[in-house]
Scaffold this motif. Structure first.
Motif, PDB file in Angstrom:
ATOM      1  N   GLY A 140      16.970   2.214   2.907  1.00 31.46           N
ATOM      2  CA  GLY A 140      17.180   1.934   1.491  1.00 31.46           C
ATOM      3  C   GLY A 140      17.482   0.463   1.243  1.00 31.46           C
ATOM      4  O   GLY A 140      18.127   0.112   0.258  1.00 31.46           O
ATOM      5  N   ILE A 141      17.005  -0.388   2.100  1.00 35.26           N
ATOM      6  CA  ILE A 141      17.296  -1.823   2.001  1.00 35.26           C
ATOM      7  C   ILE A 141      16.693  -2.421   0.727  1.00 35.26           C
ATOM      8  O   ILE A 141      15.677  -1.952   0.231  1.00 35.26           O
ATOM      9  CB  ILE A 141      16.781  -2.573   3.262  1.00 35.26           C
ATOM     10  N   ASN A 142      17.361  -3.432   0.208  1.00 37.18           N
ATOM     11  CA  ASN A 142      16.798  -4.202  -0.903  1.00 37.18           C
ATOM     12  C   ASN A 142      16.974  -5.683  -0.586  1.00 37.18           C
ATOM     13  O   ASN A 142      17.630  -6.051   0.403  1.00 37.18           O
ATOM     14  CB  ASN A 142      17.437  -3.811  -2.241  1.00 37.18           C
ATOM     15  N   HIS A 168       6.720   1.233   4.438  1.00 37.89           N
ATOM     16  CA  HIS A 168       5.364   1.665   4.155  1.00 37.89           C
ATOM     17  C   HIS A 168       4.516   0.529   3.578  1.00 37.89           C
ATOM     18  O   HIS A 168       4.992  -0.263   2.762  1.00 37.89           O
ATOM     19  CB  HIS A 168       5.395   2.842   3.178  1.00 37.89           C
ATOM     20  N   ASN A 169       3.254   0.509   4.027  1.00 36.69           N
ATOM     21  CA  ASN A 169       2.261  -0.476   3.624  1.00 36.69           C
ATOM     22  C   ASN A 169       2.790  -1.882   3.914  1.00 36.69           C
ATOM     23  O   ASN A 169       3.183  -2.160   5.033  1.00 36.69           O
ATOM     24  CB  ASN A 169       1.821  -0.272   2.184  1.00 36.69           C
ATOM     25  N   HIS A 170       2.852  -2.758   2.939  1.00 41.89           N
ATOM     26  CA  HIS A 170       3.269  -4.146   3.183  1.00 41.89           C
ATOM     27  C   HIS A 170       4.688  -4.409   2.670  1.00 41.89           C
ATOM     28  O   HIS A 170       5.026  -5.551   2.367  1.00 41.89           O
ATOM     29  CB  HIS A 170       2.267  -5.112   2.550  1.00 41.89           C
ATOM     30  N   ALA A 194       9.160  -8.564  10.576  1.00 47.66           N
ATOM     31  CA  ALA A 194       8.618  -7.538   9.686  1.00 47.66           C
ATOM     32  C   ALA A 194       7.612  -6.691  10.453  1.00 47.66           C
ATOM     33  O   ALA A 194       6.752  -7.225  11.163  1.00 47.66           O
ATOM     34  CB  ALA A 194       7.935  -8.175   8.479  1.00 47.66           C
ATOM     35  N   VAL A 195       7.723  -5.375  10.298  1.00 48.74           N
ATOM     36  CA  VAL A 195       6.768  -4.444  10.886  1.00 48.74           C
ATOM     37  C   VAL A 195       6.292  -3.519   9.773  1.00 48.74           C
ATOM     38  O   VAL A 195       7.054  -2.688   9.276  1.00 48.74           O
ATOM     39  CB  VAL A 195       7.391  -3.631  12.050  1.00 48.74           C
ATOM     40  N   ASP A 222      12.638   0.988   4.465  1.00 43.41           N
ATOM     41  CA  ASP A 222      12.473   1.128   3.020  1.00 43.41           C
ATOM     42  C   ASP A 222      13.101   2.410   2.486  1.00 43.41           C
ATOM     43  O   ASP A 222      13.812   2.373   1.493  1.00 43.41           O
ATOM     44  CB  ASP A 222      10.997   1.022   2.610  1.00 43.41           C
ATOM     45  N   LEU A 223      12.874   3.557   3.139  1.00 48.13           N
ATOM     46  CA  LEU A 223      13.451   4.798   2.621  1.00 48.13           C
ATOM     47  C   LEU A 223      13.685   5.817   3.719  1.00 48.13           C
ATOM     48  O   LEU A 223      13.020   5.804   4.745  1.00 48.13           O
ATOM     49  CB  LEU A 223      12.588   5.398   1.509  1.00 48.13           C
TER      50      LEU A 223
END
Length: 141
Positions: free
Chosen positions: A91-93, A10-12, A33-34, A66-67
């Motif tokens: 859930g990547i970090n 989400h977003n950037h 990156a998308v 991201d989630l």
């Protein structure tokens, strides 16, 4: 077969975590990156993915999101069900992404997916605060 990572969120989120990865581990030609921006929808997001997919034909793809449950996850999951060479981790970090980017083309895409998950989990470590206790003497002063 060449492997690529497509980060999305989400977003950037995606461009931000890719920027951090580049600062720490150097530029990666096989990591993209998308971003899912507020004016995007399922179709426009899928179009962004398809542009990268078309430019990397015959590549195995690990989508990292991201989630779970969000639009980026749903769209990448849909794509992964259309091709056995596509996998998804959510859930990547940054710790997991650094580790995974170093392992591209060194294992099968299924193993890479599992390794990414494991590395992300292992990189979440709570700080344990330890306070030294004053030693007391039983003999008195």
């Amino acid at each position: 077969m060449k492997q690529i990572i497509i980060i999305t969120g989400h977003n950037h989120f995606a461009s931000g975590i890719l920027s951090s990865l580049t600062m720490i581990a150097g530029s990666k030609d096989n990591v993209f990156a998308v971003d899912f921006l507020s004016d995007d929808n399922d179709k426009s997001l899928e179009g962004k993915f398809n542009k990268i997919i078309d430019e990397n034909k015959d590549s195995e793809i690990l989508f990292v999101c991201d989630l779970m449950g969000g639009t980026p996850f749903k769209v990448t999951s849909k794509l992964a069900f259309t091709n056995d060479s596509y996998e998804v981790v959510t859930g990547i970090n940054l710790g997991g992404l650094i580790d995974t980017s170093m392992k591209l083309d060194k294992m099968g895409i299924g193993e890479l997916k599992t390794s990414c998950k494991d590395a992300s989990i292992k990189s979440v470590i709570p700080l344990e605060k330890v306070i030294a206790k004053e030693e007391s003497s039983s003999e008195g002063i």
